[in-house]
Design a protein around this motif. Structure first.
Motif, PDB file in Angstrom:
ATOM      1  N   SER A  16       0.828  -1.203   0.000  1.00 55.66           N
ATOM      2  CA  SER A  16       0.000   0.000   0.000  1.00 55.66           C
ATOM      3  C   SER A  16       0.863   1.254   0.000  1.00 55.66           C
ATOM      4  O   SER A  16       0.388   2.339   0.312  1.00 55.66           O
TER       5      SER A  16
ATOM      6  N   LYS B 166      -3.523  -3.702  -7.627  1.00 55.97           N
ATOM      7  CA  LYS B 166      -3.164  -2.339  -7.228  1.00 55.97           C
ATOM      8  C   LYS B 166      -3.024  -1.437  -8.441  1.00 55.97           C
ATOM      9  O   LYS B 166      -3.339  -0.253  -8.392  1.00 55.97           O
TER      10      LYS B 166
ATOM     11  N   GLY C 267      -4.923   1.979  -9.134  1.00 57.84           N
ATOM     12  CA  GLY C 267      -4.182   3.192  -9.480  1.00 57.84           C
ATOM     13  C   GLY C 267      -4.722   3.870 -10.727  1.00 57.84           C
ATOM     14  O   GLY C 267      -4.967   5.076 -10.727  1.00 57.84           O
TER      15      GLY C 267
ATOM     16  N   GLY D 117      -8.174   5.180 -10.175  1.00 52.77           N
ATOM     17  CA  GLY D 117      -8.070   6.320  -9.267  1.00 52.77           C
ATOM     18  C   GLY D 117      -7.621   7.553 -10.013  1.00 52.77           C
ATOM     19  O   GLY D 117      -8.155   8.648  -9.832  1.00 52.77           O
TER      20      GLY D 117
ATOM     21  N   MET E 277     -10.293   9.051 -11.931  1.00 50.58           N
ATOM     22  CA  MET E 277     -11.202   9.801 -11.064  1.00 50.58           C
ATOM     23  C   MET E 277     -10.588  11.130 -10.616  1.00 50.58           C
ATOM     24  O   MET E 277     -11.312  12.093 -10.399  1.00 50.58           O
TER      25      MET E 277
ATOM     26  N   HIS F 148     -12.437   0.555  -8.888  1.00 49.86           N
ATOM     27  CA  HIS F 148     -11.593   1.084  -7.818  1.00 49.86           C
ATOM     28  C   HIS F 148     -12.050   0.553  -6.470  1.00 49.86           C
ATOM     29  O   HIS F 148     -11.250   0.029  -5.692  1.00 49.86           O
ATOM     30  N   MET F 149     -13.357   0.656  -6.243  1.00 52.53           N
ATOM     31  CA  MET F 149     -13.882   0.243  -4.957  1.00 52.53           C
ATOM     32  C   MET F 149     -13.761  -1.268  -4.777  1.00 52.53           C
ATOM     33  O   MET F 149     -13.328  -1.737  -3.732  1.00 52.53           O
TER      34      MET F 149
ATOM     35  N   THR G 134     -10.082  -2.199  -4.196  1.00 48.98           N
ATOM     36  CA  THR G 134      -9.530  -1.766  -2.912  1.00 48.98           C
ATOM     37  C   THR G 134     -10.103  -2.606  -1.783  1.00 48.98           C
ATOM     38  O   THR G 134      -9.368  -3.015  -0.887  1.00 48.98           O
TER      39      THR G 134
ATOM     40  N   MET H  43      -6.503   5.837   4.150  1.00 53.55           N
ATOM     41  CA  MET H  43      -7.088   5.650   2.817  1.00 53.55           C
ATOM     42  C   MET H  43      -8.443   4.925   2.856  1.00 53.55           C
ATOM     43  O   MET H  43      -9.391   5.373   2.219  1.00 53.55           O
TER      44      MET H  43
ATOM     45  N   GLY I  47     -11.737   6.986   1.802  1.00 49.83           N
ATOM     46  CA  GLY I  47     -12.457   6.390   0.676  1.00 49.83           C
ATOM     47  C   GLY I  47     -13.906   6.082   1.029  1.00 49.83           C
ATOM     48  O   GLY I  47     -14.820   6.364   0.255  1.00 49.83           O
TER      49      GLY I  47
ATOM     50  N   HIS J 216      -7.583  11.888   0.664  1.00 52.55           N
ATOM     51  CA  HIS J 216      -7.368  10.738  -0.231  1.00 52.55           C
ATOM     52  C   HIS J 216      -6.329  11.105  -1.295  1.00 52.55           C
ATOM     53  O   HIS J 216      -5.386  10.350  -1.536  1.00 52.55           O
ATOM     54  N   MET J 217      -6.469  12.289  -1.880  1.00 52.56           N
ATOM     55  CA  MET J 217      -5.538  12.751  -2.922  1.00 52.56           C
ATOM     56  C   MET J 217      -4.136  12.986  -2.374  1.00 52.56           C
ATOM     57  O   MET J 217      -3.146  12.808  -3.062  1.00 52.56           O
TER      58      MET J 217
ATOM     59  N   ALA K 189      -2.837   9.713  -2.623  1.00 53.21           N
ATOM     60  CA  ALA K 189      -3.105   8.927  -3.835  1.00 53.21           C
ATOM     61  C   ALA K 189      -2.250   9.298  -5.040  1.00 53.21           C
ATOM     62  O   ALA K 189      -1.689   8.424  -5.705  1.00 53.21           O
TER      63      ALA K 189
ATOM     64  N   SER L  16       1.209   8.092  -5.042  1.00 50.95           N
ATOM     65  CA  SER L  16       1.213   6.644  -4.879  1.00 50.95           C
ATOM     66  C   SER L  16       1.100   5.927  -6.227  1.00 50.95           C
ATOM     67  O   SER L  16       1.703   4.870  -6.431  1.00 50.95           O
ATOM     68  N   VAL L  17       0.335   6.515  -7.150  1.00 53.25           N
ATOM     69  CA  VAL L  17       0.155   5.889  -8.463  1.00 53.25           C
ATOM     70  C   VAL L  17       1.508   5.725  -9.166  1.00 53.25           C
ATOM     71  O   VAL L  17       1.750   4.723  -9.846  1.00 53.25           O
TER      72      VAL L  17
ATOM     73  N   THR M  54       3.180   2.746  -7.787  1.00 47.11           N
ATOM     74  CA  THR M  54       2.467   1.545  -8.223  1.00 47.11           C
ATOM     75  C   THR M  54       2.846   1.149  -9.648  1.00 47.11           C
ATOM     76  O   THR M  54       2.939  -0.024  -9.971  1.00 47.11           O
TER      77      THR M  54
HETATM   78  C1  HEM Z   1     -13.533  10.383  -6.339  1.00 41.59           C
HETATM   79  C2  HEM Z   1     -13.255   9.249  -5.819  1.00 41.59           C
HETATM   80  C3  HEM Z   1     -11.885   8.594  -5.680  1.00 41.59           C
HETATM   81  C4  HEM Z   1     -10.673   8.919  -6.236  1.00 41.59           C
HETATM   82  C5  HEM Z   1     -10.368  10.063  -7.153  1.00 41.59           C
HETATM   83  C6  HEM Z   1      -9.700   7.958  -5.764  1.00 41.59           C
HETATM   84  C7  HEM Z   1      -8.363   7.924  -6.102  1.00 41.59           C
HETATM   85  C8  HEM Z   1      -7.427   7.017  -5.636  1.00 41.59           C
HETATM   86  C9  HEM Z   1      -6.075   6.880  -6.096  1.00 41.59           C
HETATM   87  C10 HEM Z   1      -5.422   7.690  -7.188  1.00 41.59           C
HETATM   88  C11 HEM Z   1      -5.470   5.910  -5.336  1.00 41.59           C
HETATM   89  C12 HEM Z   1      -3.993   5.480  -5.391  1.00 41.59           C
HETATM   90  C13 HEM Z   1      -3.798   4.162  -6.063  1.00 41.59           C
HETATM   91  C14 HEM Z   1      -2.323   3.762  -6.024  1.00 41.59           C
HETATM   92  O1  HEM Z   1      -1.689   3.836  -4.985  1.00 41.59           O
HETATM   93  O2  HEM Z   1      -1.788   3.371  -7.069  1.00 41.59           O
HETATM   94  C15 HEM Z   1      -6.440   5.430  -4.424  1.00 41.59           C
HETATM   95  C16 HEM Z   1      -6.225   4.438  -3.489  1.00 41.59           C
HETATM   96  C17 HEM Z   1      -7.176   3.950  -2.635  1.00 41.59           C
HETATM   97  N1  HEM Z   1      -8.532   4.269  -2.654  1.00 41.59           N
HETATM   98 FE1  HEM Z   1      -9.412   5.678  -3.776  1.00 41.59          FE
HETATM   99  N2  HEM Z   1     -10.312   7.095  -4.914  1.00 41.59           N
HETATM  100  C18 HEM Z   1     -11.655   7.445  -4.857  1.00 41.59           C
HETATM  101  C19 HEM Z   1     -12.662   6.813  -4.161  1.00 41.59           C
HETATM  102  C20 HEM Z   1     -12.442   5.782  -3.280  1.00 41.59           C
HETATM  103  C21 HEM Z   1     -13.497   5.098  -2.575  1.00 41.59           C
HETATM  104  C22 HEM Z   1     -14.981   5.367  -2.695  1.00 41.59           C
HETATM  105  C23 HEM Z   1     -12.870   4.180  -1.779  1.00 41.59           C
HETATM  106  C24 HEM Z   1     -13.446   3.181  -0.804  1.00 41.59           C
HETATM  107  C25 HEM Z   1     -14.517   2.508  -0.936  1.00 41.59           C
HETATM  108  C26 HEM Z   1     -11.443   4.297  -1.990  1.00 41.59           C
HETATM  109  C27 HEM Z   1     -10.490   3.562  -1.336  1.00 41.59           C
HETATM  110  C28 HEM Z   1      -9.138   3.571  -1.637  1.00 41.59           C
HETATM  111  C29 HEM Z   1      -8.134   2.809  -0.932  1.00 41.59           C
HETATM  112  C30 HEM Z   1      -8.378   1.915   0.283  1.00 41.59           C
HETATM  113  C31 HEM Z   1      -6.908   3.037  -1.563  1.00 41.59           C
HETATM  114  C32 HEM Z   1      -5.542   2.441  -1.176  1.00 41.59           C
HETATM  115  C33 HEM Z   1      -5.339   1.111  -1.835  1.00 41.59           C
HETATM  116  C34 HEM Z   1      -4.008   0.487  -1.432  1.00 41.59           C
HETATM  117  O3  HEM Z   1      -3.077   1.205  -1.113  1.00 41.59           O
HETATM  118  O4  HEM Z   1      -3.885  -0.747  -1.443  1.00 41.59           O
HETATM  119  N3  HEM Z   1     -11.219   5.261  -2.920  1.00 41.59           N
HETATM  120  N4  HEM Z   1      -7.627   6.104  -4.626  1.00 41.59           N
END
Ligand code: HEM
Ligand code: FES
Lengths: 252, 215
Positions: A220, B10, B14, B17, B20, B69-70, B73, B105, B109, B166-167, B170, B173-174, B177
């Motif tokens: 992560s 992952k 990424g 995400g 989004m 994504h959801m 994750t 995260m 999320g 989150h951003m 995030a 992180s991409v 990844t």
């Molecule tokens: C507008 C909505 C969202 C955007 C723009 C977004 C964007 C991102 C991005 C760019 C990452 C990084 C991925 C990476 O590390 O390569 C990420 C990771 C993550 N997102 Fe979101 N996300 C959104 C909504 C959500 C929602 C609704 C959830 C939960 C239900 C969520 C849960 C997670 C989790 C838990 C991670 C970490 C995953 C990991 O490190 O293993 N996200 N998100």
């Protein structure tokens, strides 16, 4: 010569009879510990007393006691290999602690690295990952000419840094996901950066699959592994592993 | 699930995400038209609706990204928690390596998920009627009347802080990844990610603040 300073500590040590036992903490007083002792020597002293009192000594792994074999390791106050960064538990000295400190000692924990006894864990999952490609195939016989295969300095350095991994599993222990990504990426980087490692380039896919199969978590990008690594292996290697993974998957 | 490795999963997280993040930025620039008044704002909404099939394709894309994504994750979080069933009595997190945003995260999320449901009910699925001093300003009026309510405004700002948080983790992180992070570019990527997180929070939050002060 000035007299060595001594300290007295309260140890809270994880005791577990075997893999099936639930385990519990036991409190020990470590009296008049010489500051120049290593952490393992301090445990030796405790174990001497335990043995004399007909109690089972605290089991812990060790071999070289100079930070190169990767046998030792435990969580000391919640930090893998203790409070000093860039050293293994056997290289940690008691002068890193203060008189009167309480020190919590737990085994490295992860579902895929089960405790065998006290602080000793089963790391055969790592061996199975290595068996999937953590090696190169070479012809045996006389040693090849040293300068036959020129290697870029930058690549040689990066490979050498990754090769410093001793497989101690502190990265897994420190990871909130119990992921083995730093370990696997170190092995992949070490070999893929050198021409000798190119024949088995698919190792990245096989080793990652084995890592998943063993039940380690995914990465992560929390980088706790990098802070824990006694050999200061960098997460840049995980980026390289991710990159190599994409390459190998898209070639076929 | 699907025989994908944790790395592949992952990578799906990424890329969806990142898609989004693009949506969040485009949405924000559209929202800023509220400062130009009802004609500009409603005009933009009409422009989007007039895209017809194209709009539906974009909606399908963003919905697919969201669901993937959801789904992945949640799947990864379950895998990761299972690997870490053995917890420590004492554990010290190294803040120097990862921020609170990284750890939070799943929480940020989940707040975003709840927010999106209410957001759709509030605006997308509601009748586009917004009467201000006896005149119907359509979608513009609906936004004003909704965010004029302090409870709505506060919940909206909390949600935008979650998006920002989150951003904060995030974006950079991409790059890790997908293997594009190096020791050299890491500080710049991490900084960009933090700036993005704060800018998104402030940008979106400025709208309810503006509405509460002027209406
Ligand atoms: C507008 C909505 C969202 C955007 C723009 C977004 C964007 C991102 C991005 C760019 C990452 C990084 C991925 C990476 O590390 O390569 C990420 C990771 C993550 N997102 Fe979101 N996300 C959104 C909504 C959500 C929602 C609704 C959830 C939960 C239900 C969520 C849960 C997670 C989790 C838990 C991670 C970490 C995953 C990991 O490190 O293993 N996200 N998100
Ligand atoms: S005993 Fe060999 S590394 Fe510690």
């Amino acid at each position: 010569m000035a007299e060595d300073k001594t300290i007295t500590l309260t140890l809270k040590v994880w005791r577990q009879k075997n893999a099936e036992d639930k385990g519990h903490f036991e409190i020990y007083k470590a009296k008049d510990i010489n500051e120049n002792m290593s952490f393992l020597e301090m445990l030796d002293v405790i174990n001497d007393t335990l043995t004399l009192n007909n109690q089972t000594p605290i089991a812990f792994d060790h071999d070289c006691r100079e930070g190169i074999c990767g046998s030792c390791g435990a969580m000391v106050n919640g930090v893998a290999h203790g409070p000093v960064s860039g050293v293994t538990l056997c290289q940690l000295h008691m002068r890193s602690f203060n008189d009167g400190d309480t020190v919590v000692i737990e085994p490295f924990r992860a579902k895929s690295l089960p405790v065998i006894q006290d602080l000793v864990i089963d790391r055969t999952a790592f061996d199975r990952i290595i068996a999937k490609g953590g090696y190169i195939s070479v012809k045996t016989g006389s040693a090849p000419e040293a300068n036959d295969t020129p290697i870029e300095k930058k690549k040689a350095d990066a490979s050498f840094d990754a090769a410093a991994c001793i497989g101690c599993s502190a990265c897994v222990a420190a990871c909130p996901n119990a992921s083995a990504s730093l370990f696997v990426s170190a092995k992949v980087s070490h070999l893929v950066l050198l021409p000798q490692g190119h024949a088995e380039k698919k190792r990245v896919v096989q080793m990652v699959d084995q890592m998943d199969k063993e039940g380690f978590g995914g990465c992560s990008n929390a980088y706790q592994c990098q802070a824990a690594c006694p050999k200061e292996i960098k997460v840049e290697n995980i980026a390289r592993m991710n990159r190599e993974y994409i390459k190998e998957k898209s070639i076929r | 699930m699907l025989k994908l490795s944790t790395i592949q999963k992952k990578q799906i997280v990424g890329i969806t995400g990142l898609a989004m993040v693009g949506f969040v930025l485009a949405h924000l620039s559209g929202n800023f038209l509220i400062y130009k008044g009802p004609e500009a704002f409603n005009g933009y909404a009409k422009f989007l609706h007039d895209l017809g099939a194209l709009l539906w394709m974009m909606r399908a894309g963003i919905l697919a990204s969201f669901l993937l994504h959801m789904g992945f994750t949640i799947n990864l979080v379950i895998t990761n928690r299972k690997a870490r069933v053995n917890r420590y009595y004492k554990y010290q997190n190294h803040r120097s390596e990862s921020s609170l945003a990284t750890q939070l995260m799943p929480l940020s999320g989940s707040i975003i998920l709840i927010y999106i449901i209410f957001h759709l009910l509030d605006f997308s699925l509601a009748d586009k009627v917004g009467i201000i001093q006896g005149i119907d300003y359509g979608l513009y009026g609906l936004v004003i009347n909704t965010l004029k309510d302090p409870i709505h405004a506060v919940l909206y700002i909390i949600s935008m802080a979650s998006v920002g948080l989150h951003m904060y983790h995030a974006f950079q992180s991409v790059f890790q990844t997908f293997g594009l992070m190096s020791e050299k570019n890491q500080p710049r990527l991490v900084l960009a990610s933090k700036v993005l997180g704060v800018a998104i929070t402030l940008g979106y939050s400025s709208i309810p603040v503006y509405i509460m002060m002027n209406f």
